[in-house]
Enzyme design. Structure first.
Site, PDB file in Angstrom:
ATOM      1  N   TYR A  32      -4.731 -34.473   4.270  1.00 44.95           N
ATOM      2  CA  TYR A  32      -4.331 -32.935   4.397  1.00 44.95           C
ATOM      3  C   TYR A  32      -3.301 -32.461   4.951  1.00 44.95           C
ATOM      4  O   TYR A  32      -2.802 -31.779   4.287  1.00 44.95           O
ATOM      5  CB  TYR A  32      -6.090 -32.631   4.977  1.00 44.95           C
ATOM      6  N   SER A  52      -1.870 -24.484   5.723  1.00 46.12           N
ATOM      7  CA  SER A  52      -2.644 -24.616   6.712  1.00 46.12           C
ATOM      8  C   SER A  52      -1.770 -24.962   7.859  1.00 46.12           C
ATOM      9  O   SER A  52      -0.777 -25.485   7.947  1.00 46.12           O
ATOM     10  CB  SER A  52      -3.597 -25.719   6.704  1.00 46.12           C
TER      11      SER A  52
END
Length: 257
Positions: free
Chosen positions: A160, A147
């Site tokens: 995350y 990501s």
């Protein structure tokens, strides 16, 4: 009339993690001629994905990517069914803190632990058990779905973001350590990739507008096909000189050397 073979013709590939992006990966890799084993925690998602594809060339199975026995099982299934393993795209994720408004001071440690268990430990387990049969087959390619949060420096989603940065470190380690044995490793770092799950879940206020404002490509958001197109290249022989790279698919949100 001759048929032009696909990028992944006769390659055996595992897609670990279906759903929004993962279903797009499975469709594209199957269209490119791969023999696939796809897995996900949600058996309904697996069934729906496989139903769209050729049942002779695509197998579906239950997969908990953070459970070692489950990962061993999907790797064994690929090798036993198709005789070898040429590639794996590790695509599952846990975002337990994705929509929590606070920073690290307010972070529930149970959310941190769960994100790390899946996104870090799970990726290690997949690499640990996919690399040996790929070496035995003469080489192969590993692709991680990471990501842009790995290097964006957001004020939220710290677990995350940390897990995604760890995935990039693991990818580079694999490329360095196992490259001489024919293993390539790369990561795809998506931005906002719009898929069917966004129609089913709540999105933080303003996130869509903020993302569009940051994109250089304003006409649309990314979709699973954008990620799958790059994944197909990285898994294929056409990508055989690409390794240790993180490539963003984000419409120009990030600028990286």
């Amino acid at each position: 009339m001759s048929v032009v073979p696909g990028l992944l013709e006769e390659k055996v590939v595992i897609v670990a993690g279906l759903g929004g992006i993962g279903n797009g990966l499975a469709r594209r890799y199957a269209d490119e001629g791969a023999r696939l084993v796809v897995g996900d925690l949600d058996e309904g998602t697996v069934s729906r994905a496989v139903a769209e594809l050729d049942p002779v060339r695509v197998l579906g199975t239950s997969l908990d990517g953070a459970d070692e026995d489950s990962v061993i099982s999907i790797v064994r299934l690929a090798v036993e069914k198709f005789g070898r393993l040429d590639g794996i795209h590790v695509n599952f994720t846990n975002a337990a803190d994705a929509y929590l408004p606070g920073g690290v001071v307010d972070l529930p440690l149970e959310a941190f632990d769960e994100v790390m268990r899946v996104n870090t430990r799970g990726f290690v387990i997949c690499a640990k058990h996919a690399i040996p049969p790929m070496i035995e087959a003469g080489g192969g390619s590993i692709v991680f779905t990471a990501s842009i949060d790995a290097y964006n420096g957001a004020g939220t989603r710290v677990s995350y973001a940390m897990s995604k940065a760890a995935e990039l470190a693991l990818m580079r380690h694999i490329a360095r350590k196992y490259g001489p044995k024919g293993i390539r490793a790369n990561a795809i770092a998506p931005g906002l990739i719009w898929h069917y799950k966004f129609d089913e879940q709540w999105m933080p206020e303003g996130i869509v507008e903020q993302t569009r404002a940051r994109q250089m490509i304003k006409s649309r958001f990314g979709n699973p096909d954008d990620v799958a197109a790059l994944g197909a290249l990285l898994l294929s022989d056409d990508g055989s000189f690409i390794t240790a790279q993180t490539i963003s698919v984000d419409g120009g949100v990030t600028f990286r050397p």
